[in-house]
Scaffold this motif. Structure first.
Motif, PDB file in Angstrom:
ATOM      1  N   CYS A   2       1.140  -0.625  -0.073  1.00 34.74           N
ATOM      2  CA  CYS A   2       0.006  -0.375  -0.268  1.00 34.74           C
ATOM      3  C   CYS A   2       0.694   1.298  -0.235  1.00 34.74           C
ATOM      4  O   CYS A   2       0.508   2.280  -0.092  1.00 34.74           O
ATOM      5  N   GLY A   3       2.468   1.490  -0.007  1.00 36.37           N
ATOM      6  CA  GLY A   3       2.629   2.266  -0.292  1.00 36.37           C
ATOM      7  C   GLY A   3       3.548   2.550  -1.753  1.00 36.37           C
ATOM      8  O   GLY A   3       2.771   2.551  -2.114  1.00 36.37           O
TER       9      GLY A   3
ATOM     10  N   GLU B 207       0.446  -3.787  -5.875  1.00 36.68           N
ATOM     11  CA  GLU B 207       0.723  -5.111  -6.068  1.00 36.68           C
ATOM     12  C   GLU B 207       0.357  -5.936  -4.877  1.00 36.68           C
ATOM     13  O   GLU B 207       0.658  -5.564  -3.448  1.00 36.68           O
ATOM     14  N   THR B 208       0.033  -7.540  -5.292  1.00 42.38           N
ATOM     15  CA  THR B 208      -0.396  -8.241  -3.932  1.00 42.38           C
ATOM     16  C   THR B 208       0.469  -9.575  -3.897  1.00 42.38           C
ATOM     17  O   THR B 208       0.626  -9.771  -4.782  1.00 42.38           O
ATOM     18  N   ALA B 209       0.652 -10.503  -2.520  1.00 39.71           N
ATOM     19  CA  ALA B 209       1.612 -11.581  -2.205  1.00 39.71           C
ATOM     20  C   ALA B 209       0.770 -12.585  -1.446  1.00 39.71           C
ATOM     21  O   ALA B 209      -0.413 -12.043  -0.837  1.00 39.71           O
TER      22      ALA B 209
ATOM     23  N   THR C 222       0.510 -13.092  -6.650  1.00 42.75           N
ATOM     24  CA  THR C 222      -1.203 -13.253  -6.447  1.00 42.75           C
ATOM     25  C   THR C 222      -1.603 -12.561  -7.971  1.00 42.75           C
ATOM     26  O   THR C 222      -2.415 -12.902  -8.506  1.00 42.75           O
ATOM     27  N   GLY C 223      -0.812 -12.096  -8.586  1.00 44.79           N
ATOM     28  CA  GLY C 223      -1.088 -11.139  -9.781  1.00 44.79           C
ATOM     29  C   GLY C 223      -2.294 -10.353  -9.858  1.00 44.79           C
ATOM     30  O   GLY C 223      -2.744  -9.338 -10.726  1.00 44.79           O
ATOM     31  N   GLY C 224      -2.525 -10.302  -8.608  1.00 44.52           N
ATOM     32  CA  GLY C 224      -3.574  -8.792  -8.231  1.00 44.52           C
ATOM     33  C   GLY C 224      -3.482  -7.700  -7.728  1.00 44.52           C
ATOM     34  O   GLY C 224      -1.914  -7.140  -7.718  1.00 44.52           O
ATOM     35  N   THR C 225      -4.583  -7.049  -7.666  1.00 49.07           N
ATOM     36  CA  THR C 225      -3.856  -5.364  -7.124  1.00 49.07           C
ATOM     37  C   THR C 225      -4.701  -4.839  -6.367  1.00 49.07           C
ATOM     38  O   THR C 225      -5.797  -5.316  -6.250  1.00 49.07           O
ATOM     39  N   ARG C 226      -3.824  -4.300  -5.578  1.00 52.68           N
ATOM     40  CA  ARG C 226      -5.327  -3.599  -4.763  1.00 52.68           C
ATOM     41  C   ARG C 226      -5.522  -2.252  -4.438  1.00 52.68           C
ATOM     42  O   ARG C 226      -4.059  -1.451  -4.756  1.00 52.68           O
TER      43      ARG C 226
END
Length: 189
Positions: free
Chosen positions: A72-73, A126-128, A185-189
């Protein structure tokens, strides 16, 4: 159904549950910087990451839960290896008698859980994820171990984020918790 077929079906189902979903945010107990803990909430902590715990997925005594790491940075964030996990009781006192192992530790065979860790670099947003795996088998005279709180450090030396997973971790009397490596995970938030 033969035991080997049952095991294969169970492993496949758990693998799908562990790897397919980024879970919702769980409740966080409080923020206590003096204890080296920080709350993991929608506000981005100074370190620039947020960790959340998903719900526990039960499957005939085998349990799994995902941890989701969000950058989130404003800068890239790098992790390699396994999240550092510490377990706490209802009074938020550190639990003893539970072994936290890297990988499945013989708890179950889950695709990818015992793969060697690699570097993961997350761009902002991005997420993991990393998985937790245990059995709630209860044997002998000792009472089952219930873990209502845990802290997660994304990497060695980083701030411990205090989480209260919905329903907690019901470790039974097995005394073992497997921790999978961080994976993108290939995702973003």
């Amino acid at each position: 159904m033969p035991r080997s077929v049952y095991d294969a079906v169970l492993v496949t189902l758990v693998g799908l549950l562990v790897g397919s979903v980024i879970w919702t945010v769980s409740a966080v107990a409080y923020d206590d910087p003096a204890a080296g803990w920080s709350m993991s909430n929608p506000v981005c902590p100074e370190e620039g990451i947020r960790v959340t715990a998903g719900p526990v997925n039960p499957a005939l005594g085998l349990r799994a839960m995902d941890l989701t790491l969000v950058n989130c940075g404003t800068r890239a964030y790098r992790v390699q290896g396994y999240p550092e996990i510490r377990l706490y009781d209802q009074d938020q006192q550190r639990l003893t008698g539970v072994t936290v192992v890297h990988g499945s530790g013989g708890i179950a065979t889950v695709t990818g859980f015992d793969d060697p860790p690699g570097p993961v670099t997350l761009a902002p947003g991005e997420t993991a994820s990393a998985g937790l795996l245990w059995r709630n088998t209860t044997t002998g005279l000792d009472g089952p171990t219930s873990v209502p709180y845990l802290t997660v450090a994304a990497r060695s030396g980083s701030l411990q984020l205090l989480l209260k997973p919905d329903g907690g971790l019901d470790l039974g009397t097995t005394g073992r918790l497997g921790v999978g490596p961080w994976r993108t995970t290939g995702g973003t938030r």
